[in-house]
Design a protein around this motif. Structure first.
Motif, PDB file in Angstrom:
ATOM      1  N   THR A 122      -8.000  -6.226  12.889  1.00 52.54           N
ATOM      2  CA  THR A 122      -8.536  -5.440  11.780  1.00 52.54           C
ATOM      3  C   THR A 122     -10.031  -5.250  11.933  1.00 52.54           C
ATOM      4  N   ARG A 123     -10.725  -6.321  12.288  1.00 52.38           N
ATOM      5  CA  ARG A 123     -12.171  -6.250  12.457  1.00 52.38           C
ATOM      6  C   ARG A 123     -12.553  -5.299  13.596  1.00 52.38           C
ATOM      7  N   MET A 124     -11.824  -5.375  14.707  1.00 52.43           N
ATOM      8  CA  MET A 124     -12.120  -4.504  15.844  1.00 52.43           C
ATOM      9  C   MET A 124     -11.845  -3.036  15.502  1.00 52.43           C
ATOM     10  N   LEU A 125     -10.734  -2.776  14.811  1.00 54.87           N
ATOM     11  CA  LEU A 125     -10.420  -1.403  14.423  1.00 54.87           C
ATOM     12  C   LEU A 125     -11.453  -0.867  13.449  1.00 54.87           C
ATOM     13  N   ALA A 126     -11.893  -1.699  12.523  1.00 59.72           N
ATOM     14  CA  ALA A 126     -12.912  -1.275  11.561  1.00 59.72           C
ATOM     15  C   ALA A 126     -14.213  -0.927  12.274  1.00 59.72           C
ATOM     16  N   ARG A 127     -14.578  -1.700  13.273  1.00 57.01           N
ATOM     17  CA  ARG A 127     -15.802  -1.393  14.019  1.00 57.01           C
ATOM     18  C   ARG A 127     -15.641  -0.109  14.829  1.00 57.01           C
ATOM     19  N   MET A 128     -14.478   0.081  15.433  1.00 52.52           N
ATOM     20  CA  MET A 128     -14.253   1.294  16.221  1.00 52.52           C
ATOM     21  C   MET A 128     -14.302   2.542  15.346  1.00 52.52           C
ATOM     22  N   LEU A 129     -13.752   2.449  14.135  1.00 55.84           N
ATOM     23  CA  LEU A 129     -13.715   3.589  13.225  1.00 55.84           C
ATOM     24  C   LEU A 129     -14.954   3.689  12.351  1.00 55.84           C
ATOM     25  N   ASN A 130     -15.833   2.697  12.460  1.00 55.48           N
ATOM     26  CA  ASN A 130     -17.057   2.637  11.664  1.00 55.48           C
ATOM     27  C   ASN A 130     -16.727   2.682  10.169  1.00 55.48           C
ATOM     28  N   PRO A 169     -15.508   0.052   6.641  1.00 52.76           N
ATOM     29  CA  PRO A 169     -15.459  -1.325   6.155  1.00 52.76           C
ATOM     30  C   PRO A 169     -14.049  -1.916   6.339  1.00 52.76           C
ATOM     31  N   GLU A 170     -14.000  -3.216   6.594  1.00 50.08           N
ATOM     32  CA  GLU A 170     -12.705  -3.878   6.842  1.00 50.08           C
ATOM     33  C   GLU A 170     -11.720  -3.723   5.687  1.00 50.08           C
ATOM     34  N   PRO A 171     -12.139  -3.921   4.423  1.00 54.89           N
ATOM     35  CA  PRO A 171     -11.152  -3.776   3.328  1.00 54.89           C
ATOM     36  C   PRO A 171     -10.531  -2.387   3.277  1.00 54.89           C
ATOM     37  N   LEU A 172     -11.314  -1.364   3.611  1.00 56.62           N
ATOM     38  CA  LEU A 172     -10.774  -0.011   3.609  1.00 56.62           C
ATOM     39  C   LEU A 172      -9.734   0.165   4.713  1.00 56.62           C
ATOM     40  N   VAL A 173      -9.981  -0.421   5.872  1.00 57.18           N
ATOM     41  CA  VAL A 173      -9.013  -0.360   6.975  1.00 57.18           C
ATOM     42  C   VAL A 173      -7.726  -1.072   6.562  1.00 57.18           C
ATOM     43  N   HIS A 174      -7.863  -2.230   5.943  1.00 54.45           N
ATOM     44  CA  HIS A 174      -6.689  -2.993   5.510  1.00 54.45           C
ATOM     45  C   HIS A 174      -5.890  -2.228   4.466  1.00 54.45           C
ATOM     46  N   ASP A 175      -6.572  -1.691   3.452  1.00 57.81           N
ATOM     47  CA  ASP A 175      -5.871  -0.969   2.391  1.00 57.81           C
ATOM     48  C   ASP A 175      -5.223   0.308   2.911  1.00 57.81           C
ATOM     49  N   THR A 176      -5.864   0.969   3.852  1.00 57.83           N
ATOM     50  CA  THR A 176      -5.279   2.167   4.451  1.00 57.83           C
ATOM     51  C   THR A 176      -4.003   1.805   5.209  1.00 57.83           C
ATOM     52  N   GLY A 177      -4.020   0.673   5.914  1.00 57.07           N
ATOM     53  CA  GLY A 177      -2.826   0.223   6.625  1.00 57.07           C
ATOM     54  C   GLY A 177      -1.679  -0.066   5.677  1.00 57.07           C
ATOM     55  N   VAL A 178      -1.985  -0.693   4.546  1.00 57.87           N
ATOM     56  CA  VAL A 178      -0.945  -0.980   3.545  1.00 57.87           C
ATOM     57  C   VAL A 178      -0.399   0.323   2.974  1.00 57.87           C
ATOM     58  N   PHE A 179      -1.282   1.279   2.701  1.00 58.89           N
ATOM     59  CA  PHE A 179      -0.876   2.577   2.161  1.00 58.89           C
ATOM     60  C   PHE A 179       0.055   3.298   3.133  1.00 58.89           C
ATOM     61  N   VAL A 180      -0.311   3.328   4.396  1.00 56.99           N
ATOM     62  CA  VAL A 180       0.513   3.991   5.412  1.00 56.99           C
ATOM     63  C   VAL A 180       1.859   3.283   5.547  1.00 56.99           C
ATOM     64  N   PHE A 181       1.856   1.945   5.529  1.00 53.41           N
ATOM     65  CA  PHE A 181       3.106   1.194   5.647  1.00 53.41           C
ATOM     66  C   PHE A 181       4.055   1.523   4.503  1.00 53.41           C
ATOM     67  N   THR A 182       3.545   1.603   3.275  1.00 49.06           N
ATOM     68  CA  THR A 182       4.429   1.896   2.144  1.00 49.06           C
ATOM     69  C   THR A 182       5.006   3.304   2.240  1.00 49.06           C
ATOM     70  N   HIS A 183       4.210   4.255   2.703  1.00 45.76           N
ATOM     71  CA  HIS A 183       4.740   5.611   2.853  1.00 45.76           C
ATOM     72  C   HIS A 183       5.787   5.689   3.954  1.00 45.76           C
ATOM     73  N   VAL A 184       5.557   5.019   5.053  1.00 45.84           N
ATOM     74  CA  VAL A 184       6.544   5.012   6.141  1.00 45.84           C
ATOM     75  C   VAL A 184       7.830   4.344   5.680  1.00 45.84           C
ATOM     76  N   ALA A 185       7.710   3.245   4.942  1.00 43.12           N
ATOM     77  CA  ALA A 185       8.905   2.564   4.429  1.00 43.12           C
ATOM     78  C   ALA A 185       9.676   3.470   3.477  1.00 43.12           C
ATOM     79  N   ALA A 186       8.971   4.219   2.643  1.00 47.85           N
ATOM     80  CA  ALA A 186       9.646   5.135   1.713  1.00 47.85           C
ATOM     81  C   ALA A 186      10.370   6.245   2.462  1.00 47.85           C
ATOM     82  N   VAL A 187       9.730   6.802   3.478  1.00 51.81           N
ATOM     83  CA  VAL A 187      10.368   7.870   4.267  1.00 51.81           C
ATOM     84  C   VAL A 187      11.590   7.329   4.996  1.00 51.81           C
TER      85      VAL A 187
END
Length: 75
Positions: free
Chosen positions: A25-33, A35-53
């Motif tokens: 998570t930390r490495m991805l956040a640095r690559m995308l410039n 914040p870490e919490p935003l990367v984490h929350d975005t991952g959770v958001f994407v996971f819930t949408h994929v699970a729903a689909v």
């Protein structure tokens, strides 16, 4: 006589996996410039949408439902 160990192998594996996820998570956040919490929350958001689909597709492609639909078309 053997003395009991304080740490179980499962807790060390769990700790290692958690450490690796935090590192990724930390490495991805640095690559995308971002914040870490935003990367984490975005991952959770994407996971819930994929699970729903996936659950919608699973209901649509259910073999029992498809068989009923085929039978109704053939009538």
């Amino acid at each position: 006589m053997r003395t009991p160990s304080r740490f179980s192998p499962l807790s060390s594996v769990t700790g290692t996996v958690q450490w690796m996820l935090n590192l990724a998570t930390r490495m991805l956040a640095r690559m995308l410039n971002m914040p870490e919490p935003l990367v984490h929350d975005t991952g959770v958001f994407v996971f819930t949408h994929v699970a729903a689909v996936e659950s919608r597709v699973g209901k649509t492609l259910c073999p029992v439902r498809l068989l009923r639909q085929l039978r109704s078309w053939l009538r």
